[in-house]
Design an enzyme around this catalytic site. Structure first.
Site, PDB file in Angstrom:
ATOM      1  N   ARG A  86      33.257 -12.335   3.833  1.00 49.24           N
ATOM      2  CA  ARG A  86      32.154 -11.371   3.779  1.00 49.24           C
ATOM      3  C   ARG A  86      32.302 -10.502   2.548  1.00 49.24           C
ATOM      4  O   ARG A  86      33.351  -9.929   2.291  1.00 49.24           O
ATOM      5  CB  ARG A  86      32.164 -10.502   5.041  1.00 49.24           C
ATOM      6  CG  ARG A  86      31.285  -9.255   4.992  1.00 49.24           C
ATOM      7  CD  ARG A  86      29.802  -9.588   5.142  1.00 49.24           C
ATOM      8  NE  ARG A  86      28.947  -8.439   4.907  1.00 49.24           N
ATOM      9  CZ  ARG A  86      28.471  -7.644   5.845  1.00 49.24           C
ATOM     10  NH1 ARG A  86      28.782  -7.840   7.094  1.00 49.24           N
ATOM     11  NH2 ARG A  86      27.671  -6.644   5.537  1.00 49.24           N
ATOM     12  N   ARG A  95      25.021 -13.306   4.464  1.00 48.56           N
ATOM     13  CA  ARG A  95      26.445 -13.090   4.727  1.00 48.56           C
ATOM     14  C   ARG A  95      27.045 -14.200   5.568  1.00 48.56           C
ATOM     15  O   ARG A  95      26.385 -14.778   6.411  1.00 48.56           O
ATOM     16  CB  ARG A  95      26.694 -11.743   5.385  1.00 48.56           C
ATOM     17  CG  ARG A  95      25.755 -11.437   6.516  1.00 48.56           C
ATOM     18  CD  ARG A  95      25.688  -9.980   6.825  1.00 48.56           C
ATOM     19  NE  ARG A  95      24.745  -9.313   5.970  1.00 48.56           N
ATOM     20  CZ  ARG A  95      24.093  -8.223   6.271  1.00 48.56           C
ATOM     21  NH1 ARG A  95      24.280  -7.644   7.411  1.00 48.56           N
ATOM     22  NH2 ARG A  95      23.265  -7.666   5.446  1.00 48.56           N
ATOM     23  N   ASP A  98      28.659 -11.170   9.941  1.00 50.30           N
ATOM     24  CA  ASP A  98      28.322  -9.768  10.120  1.00 50.30           C
ATOM     25  C   ASP A  98      28.666  -9.402  11.554  1.00 50.30           C
ATOM     26  O   ASP A  98      28.228 -10.084  12.488  1.00 50.30           O
ATOM     27  CB  ASP A  98      26.829  -9.551   9.860  1.00 50.30           C
ATOM     28  CG  ASP A  98      26.428  -8.093   9.923  1.00 50.30           C
ATOM     29  OD1 ASP A  98      27.209  -7.242   9.474  1.00 50.30           O
ATOM     30  OD2 ASP A  98      25.319  -7.807  10.416  1.00 50.30           O
ATOM     31  N   ASP A 100      28.613  -6.053  14.089  1.00 48.79           N
ATOM     32  CA  ASP A 100      28.211  -4.655  14.256  1.00 48.79           C
ATOM     33  C   ASP A 100      28.638  -4.148  15.621  1.00 48.79           C
ATOM     34  O   ASP A 100      28.512  -4.871  16.629  1.00 48.79           O
ATOM     35  CB  ASP A 100      26.687  -4.502  14.151  1.00 48.79           C
ATOM     36  CG  ASP A 100      26.173  -4.677  12.740  1.00 48.79           C
ATOM     37  OD1 ASP A 100      26.877  -4.272  11.795  1.00 48.79           O
ATOM     38  OD2 ASP A 100      25.061  -5.224  12.580  1.00 48.79           O
TER      39      ASP A 100
END
Length: 177
Positions: A86, A95, A98, A100
């Site tokens: 990344r 990407r 990812d 989150d």
């Protein structure tokens, strides 16, 4: 002994072996200290939101418990992203991986390094739909029930570029070699 907190994580990839990367990501998250993956959503193929033209994402949501503090969890997740190449060059750019933090035990924080809950989660079908699949009664702090948020988007997910895949499944960390 650290008390464990319930967390919701969103994982996505739109470069390389997207499904393979997500599976290895789930395994890596399950190997974090004092962390257990409790549930893994179905995989969704989603159109990118914002940013330059790029390939579709594969996305999923994980429910987990962790004894890691929010900042330590974020650092560990950034480490996993880095393992998969990344690079943070362009906002909303493509990407390899990812991850989150969507929710951390219902906590709220305006810290720019880690805003909780995730500041755009309530607007993202690719977060709400898979989260609803694994926790239909979940609530997003400050925004309300995930089911209501999903309904409030008032969109046909397929037409909005959020499509549940039936042939792509992520396995729990204990089931991976």
């Amino acid at each position: 002994m650290t008390s464990r907190r319930h967390v919701v994580l969103s994982v996505g990839s739109n470069l390389g072996d997207r499904l393979g990367t997500l599976q290895e990501c789930v395994t890596a998250i399950g190997r974090l200290p004092d962390t257990d993956v409790l549930a893994i959503s179905p995989v969704y193929q989603t159109a990118p939101v914002g940013g330059p033209p790029q390939p579709d994402y594969l996305n999923a949501v994980l429910a987990a418990t962790t004894g890691l503090r929010p900042a330590d969890l974020l650092a560990a997740l950034h480490g996993i992203e880095a393992q998969f190449g990344r690079e943070r060059k362009e906002r909303f750019g493509p990407r390899t991986l990812d991850i989150d933090i969507i929710s951390y035990a219902g906590e709220r924080s305006d810290d720019p390094a880690l805003t909780l809950p995730h500041p755009r989660a309530h607007l993202r079908g690719f977060v709400l739909a898979p989260w609803h699949d694994i926790e239909p009664d979940a609530e997003l702090a400050g925004h309300g029930p995930v089911a209501a948020l999903l309904a409030d988007l008032d969109l046909d997910l397929d037409l909005a570029g959020v499509r549940r895949l039936t042939d792509a499944v992520l396995r729990p960390p204990a089931e991976t070699p």
